[in-house]
Design an enzyme around this catalytic site. Sequence first.
Site, mmCIF file in Angstrom:
data_model
loop_
_atom_site.group_PDB
_atom_site.id
_atom_site.type_symbol
_atom_site.label_atom_id
_atom_site.label_comp_id
_atom_site.label_asym_id
_atom_site.label_seq_id
_atom_site.Cartn_x
_atom_site.Cartn_y
_atom_site.Cartn_z
ATOM 1 C CE1 TYR A 414 16.913 -42.279 15.016
ATOM 2 C CE2 TYR A 414 15.746 -44.191 15.902
ATOM 3 C CZ TYR A 414 15.750 -43.048 15.129
ATOM 4 O OH TYR A 414 14.606 -42.642 14.464
ATOM 5 C CB SER A 416 13.434 -46.955 18.539
ATOM 6 O OG SER A 416 12.217 -47.402 17.973
ATOM 7 C CG LEU A 487 10.885 -47.513 9.334
ATOM 8 C CD1 LEU A 487 11.023 -48.545 8.217
ATOM 9 C CD2 LEU A 487 10.437 -46.161 8.763
ATOM 10 C CD GLU A 488 12.234 -44.917 15.228
ATOM 11 O OE1 GLU A 488 12.132 -43.706 15.000
ATOM 12 O OE2 GLU A 488 11.979 -45.433 16.345
ATOM 13 C CG LEU A 489 12.441 -53.772 16.382
ATOM 14 C CD1 LEU A 489 13.650 -53.782 17.312
ATOM 15 C CD2 LEU A 489 11.206 -54.326 17.089
#
Length: 586
Positions: A414, A416, A487-489
Amino acid sequence: MRMKIGFLLICLLVLTITRDCTCERCDDWGEDTRKLTQAYDGEPVRIRCPLFEGYLKHNYSAAHSAGLTLMWYWTGKGKDLEEPINIRLPDNRISKDKDILWFRPSLLNDTGNYTCMLRNTTFCLKIAFPLEVLKKDSKSCVSNDKVAKVFYFPLDETSILHCPDTEDYYPTGVTPTVNWYRRCELVDGFVDRDPDGLNLKFLNMLQRYEGNYTCIVSYEENGREYNLTRTMYVKAIASRFYAKAPEMRTPSDKQTFEFQAGGELHIPCDVYFSYVDNSFIEIGWTINGKNEGDFTDPRIQVNESVILDKISPGAKTIKKELRIKNITPDELKHNYTCTARNTLGVVSRQALVKEKVGTPRYITELACGLGATLFLVVCFVVVYHVYWLEMVLFYRAHFGTDETIGDGKEYDVYVSYARNAEEEEFVLVTLRGVLENEFGYKLCIFDRDSLPGGIVTDETLSFIKKSRRLLVVVSPSYVHQGTQALLELKAGLQNMASQGNIRLVLVQYRSIKNKQKVKELKLAQSVLGVIKWKGEKSKYPGGRFWKQLHVALPVKKTSSTKSSCSFHMVPQNLEFGTECSKNVTT
């Protein structure tokens, strides 16, 4: 009494010659070059007949009374013919006074060999010696060809330099004018040097006072002015208070020399000699009491070297090294003694010599084995340090376990990243092109793979749970608060902390300052390594950046009869083309 003895000897010599030989003969003593006399053009000079040196020096009158006559001859420079000297010149330039021949003055043409002959009708004795008349150098008070006598003056002491060989040149009662020069510069107001007539006083001798000193004596005789030029070299020596017996530094009582039989023995003898006025210096080796001069074995050599002391003038260190080739076991038991002496003392010391025991064979073999092992370990460490990425990738490709089997994950990576044009191009074109087309990974890129109308937070968390790696593209734009990237981290860190089924991979696209970093990014960088993108240097797919990234991504093996597509990079516009191949292994 001495005059009577000399007279009797001369008479006895004349009577013996007369009795043994009735014909005239001449005993030629040849040329005595040690009696070289040097004078300057236009200056007076006197030469003395060497036949009257020693006990005969005081018996010229006795020899004359015995019927012997002293005659003078000369051979001009470059000539072979010996001619009698004309002492009856109108100006009396050349004259004779007993055993002395005077030139008032000498001229360049007077250069040559002069012979004084003592003879009568039945006896002849003669000897020759040279006279050299020099011209002073241009713009100088002396000639560099004239030999200067060396005078040694102790440091930090008072000494007197006397102008030599000037007595009896000028008439009695005449006081000459004397000027002193150092390197042809008039000595006037010099520190610690005070001219006093024919003497130059050195009140406190220093080493910087060394050099040539010249005295020029001027006087008048018979209405004509004459000059006498004398040059001396003054050299500083150590004070007599530091004079001592020789000091032997090597060999010492605490030093042992070991040599193997069949090898070469070499023992140095280092001796320090302080300056001692009018002293002799001796240094030498003895072998079992046998002196150097008696060594006949060609294997034995003695080499000597001298090192002058720069701090103490006149002092020096003499090194004599004894060498013996192909030394035998018996010779290693001999007595090797070095002895040095001067007028103040003698020092003697024996060198302690013994046979060197060879190293046991098993120790040599063990040392070689350990050395070879250490060498191989060092080579392995160097190779691993340089090629560790290639070695890890090779191991993964042939022996690694496929991480994608049975883990229920849909995506390999994924991605980011900050949503801007530059980084979107980096992710969608560069990263995707290599990771998907070249390495065969399946990437999840939210803006590409998410469906319209969904909730961003829920879909983000769902995608991350379905991925094996979270690849974070770090840049200054990434750390802005409230962005989807943060947010992804956070979701990736929470998932990694709670379930441990996802790993983070940090790729630094642009460097950021430490104060700009958010706490989540600081936490990730504190425990994870960072793979740095270096622009043009990192674009080549076989470069170090892609190898590091490949190692951080999952081990994945695919073998299929379907054709898969790999890419090639066009550097000008960073576009990727594709070409088909089979059996992709990652």
